[in-house]
Design an enzyme around this catalytic site. Structure first.
Site, short mmCIF file in Angstrom:
data_model
loop_
_atom_site.label_atom_id
_atom_site.label_comp_id
_atom_site.label_asym_id
_atom_site.label_seq_id
_atom_site.Cartn_x
_atom_site.Cartn_y
_atom_site.Cartn_z
N ASP A 29 43.99 -10.04 -36.86
CA ASP A 29 42.79 -9.81 -36.89
C ASP A 29 42.68 -8.28 -37.55
O ASP A 29 41.90 -7.73 -38.00
CB ASP A 29 41.90 -9.67 -35.42
CG ASP A 29 40.25 -9.63 -35.91
OD1 ASP A 29 39.71 -10.07 -36.75
OD2 ASP A 29 39.90 -8.82 -35.17
N CYS A 80 19.59 -16.45 -32.56
CA CYS A 80 19.50 -15.86 -33.04
C CYS A 80 18.61 -14.68 -32.82
O CYS A 80 17.46 -14.93 -32.51
CB CYS A 80 20.36 -15.31 -34.39
SG CYS A 80 20.87 -14.14 -34.39
N CYS A 111 24.87 -18.00 -31.32
CA CYS A 111 25.11 -18.62 -32.62
C CYS A 111 26.72 -19.90 -31.52
O CYS A 111 26.11 -20.34 -32.53
CB CYS A 111 25.30 -17.79 -33.45
SG CYS A 111 26.93 -16.16 -33.40
N CYS A 156 26.01 -24.41 -30.66
CA CYS A 156 26.69 -25.06 -32.32
C CYS A 156 26.99 -26.91 -31.09
O CYS A 156 27.43 -26.83 -29.89
CB CYS A 156 27.64 -24.74 -32.06
SG CYS A 156 28.75 -25.39 -33.59
N CYS A 164 23.22 -7.79 -36.25
CA CYS A 164 23.84 -8.33 -34.82
C CYS A 164 24.11 -7.94 -33.66
O CYS A 164 24.76 -6.91 -34.02
CB CYS A 164 25.24 -9.13 -35.84
SG CYS A 164 26.31 -9.85 -34.73
N CYS A 220 27.86 -11.06 -28.25
CA CYS A 220 26.83 -12.08 -28.35
C CYS A 220 27.16 -13.62 -28.09
O CYS A 220 28.03 -14.18 -29.90
CB CYS A 220 25.54 -11.68 -29.22
SG CYS A 220 23.96 -12.86 -28.99
N CYS A 258 28.28 -29.25 -41.02
CA CYS A 258 26.18 -28.42 -40.29
C CYS A 258 25.27 -29.31 -40.57
O CYS A 258 24.72 -29.57 -40.32
CB CYS A 258 26.42 -27.24 -40.53
SG CYS A 258 27.49 -25.99 -40.08
N CYS A 302 21.74 -29.09 -39.77
CA CYS A 302 21.29 -28.28 -38.29
C CYS A 302 21.32 -26.56 -38.73
O CYS A 302 21.76 -26.14 -39.19
CB CYS A 302 22.80 -28.34 -36.84
SG CYS A 302 22.50 -27.37 -35.82
#
Length: 384
Positions: A141, A205, A251, A255, A221, A248, A195, A198
């Protein structure tokens, strides 16, 4: 260099990687080429050109190095992508209705995943290098590595409409790490997009951070605003933040693919009990030593006490709890202008208009910081 022309050796190395990954606590491992995808590079360039990276200047500064693994390390031939499930036991959306509590993103409820994963990656990489004779580099990361596109290319999942990786086995809850190597290994097939029609992640959001499916405007965001953004939270997003004080999960949590993660797999990372449902009133009392002590070993510590209290004050303003007025008053005298400005907004939401206006006039007149004065003045206009 390990060549695919030696299928026997390549197969043994792959089996070795699979075993070591499982032993180290990873849930999935896959391989892709280090060449990179021109489409990924083009999407990144457009993201930066539109300014959607906000104040994350390091993204703009490293666009060229992010284009492919070879841009970062020319000797790289293969990328070994590893994933660890961190799916929660509870539904992280439930806490959003309990406004006296603070919502912390699921990933930040554990020990800092950078530390957890990097050590394990290094162990695997050293063993692989010793066995293969190839060079290796480990990334988690913090380096300019496009981990999600690489994971998708390796077949660990696909980038969903929320731009995060989605797996048919683990849903949206995967930590990623990578091992670059000079070994030429047989790549896995990329995963297809599942996906379909969907759009649950887009519709949920709170701040409309997705201009279109598969596109993110980080400036809108809540994860960006509460973690990366260093200044005052833009007023247009404060109410929408609710009680989300660090990141957050909306989202991710909505799923539909998450049901497979919760039904079939047990996360190996145990969340800290004190970070699952912390009280806003307790968090507002934190001074710098208290903040550092509470979040020792946590990724939350990276943003510092002042930014953190800024976030908690926004949650306080959204709580509707008059019991928080007194601590917010004290924070209106905090040494940090960032904290004082957020306290002004919180008090404007917790006090009746007459009481707040009287306080705001006095505070605005004596605060030395122009941005804090602006917070009081703007809040008075809104309360009028």
């Amino acid at each position: 260099m390990v060549l695919t022309e030696d299928p026997g050796k390549a197969a043994k190395l792959r089996g070795f990687l699979d075993r070591e990954a499982r032993l180290a606590g990873f849930d999935a491992v896959a391989i892709t080429r280090a060449n990179g995808d021109p489409q990924v590079a083009a999407r990144l360039a457009e993201f930066v050109a539109r300014g959607r990276h906000g104040t994350m200047d390091w993204i703009a500064e490293t666009v060229q190095r992010r284009q492919s693994p070879k841009s970062l390390w020319p000797e790289a031939e293969s990328v070994i992508m590893l994933a660890m499930n961190y799916g929660p036991h509870d539904n992280p959306l439930d806490i959003l209705e309990r406004r006296n509590l603070a919502a912390i993103s699921v990933y930040a409820r554990h020990r800092d995943y950078h530390d957890v994963i990097k050590g394990r990656l290094k162990t695997i990489a050293h063993k692989f290098a010793a066995r293969s004779g190839a060079d290796v580099k480990v990334f988690v990361d913090t380096a300019p590595v496009m981990e999600k596109p690489l994971a998708a290319a390796a077949g660990l999942g696909w980038q969903g409409k929320h731009t995060n990786l989605v797996s048919r086995e683990f849903g949206s809850w995967l930590f990623l790490g990578s091992i670059f190597t000079s070994a030429v290994l047989e790549p896995d097939a990329p995963e297809s997009d599942h996906c379909g029609s969907c759009r649950a992640c887009l519709d949920i959001c709170p701040t409309d951070a997705f201009p279109a499916p598969y596109q993110l405007d980080a400036r809108r965001c809540i994860s960006y605003l509460t973690i990366e953004h260093k200044g005052a939270i833009p007023r247009e997003f404060r109410v929408a933040m609710g009680n989300r004080i660090y990141g957050c999960d909306d989202c991710l949590a909505v799923c539909p693919w998450n049901k497979f993660a919760s039904e079939a797999y047990e996360t190996k990372l145990k969340a800290r009990n004190d970070l699952i449902e912390p009280r806003i009133s307790m968090l507002l009392e934190l001074d710098d030593p208290g903040f550092r002590g509470l979040f020792s070993g946590s990724p939350i510590k990276r943003i510092g006490r002042d930014r953190f209290i800024r976030n908690v004050l926004i949650a306080a303003g959204n709580s509707g709890d008059p019991g928080l007025v007194e601590v917010c008053r004290r924070l209106a005298d905090d040494p940090s202008p960032l904290v004082r400005g957020a306290a002004a907004w919180a008090l404007s939401r917790l006090l009746d208009a007459r009481t707040f206006t009287g306080m705001a006039r006095e505070r605005a007149a004596r605060d030395s910081d122009p941005e804090v004065r602006g917070e009081w003045e703007q809040a008075m206009q809104e309360a009028a």
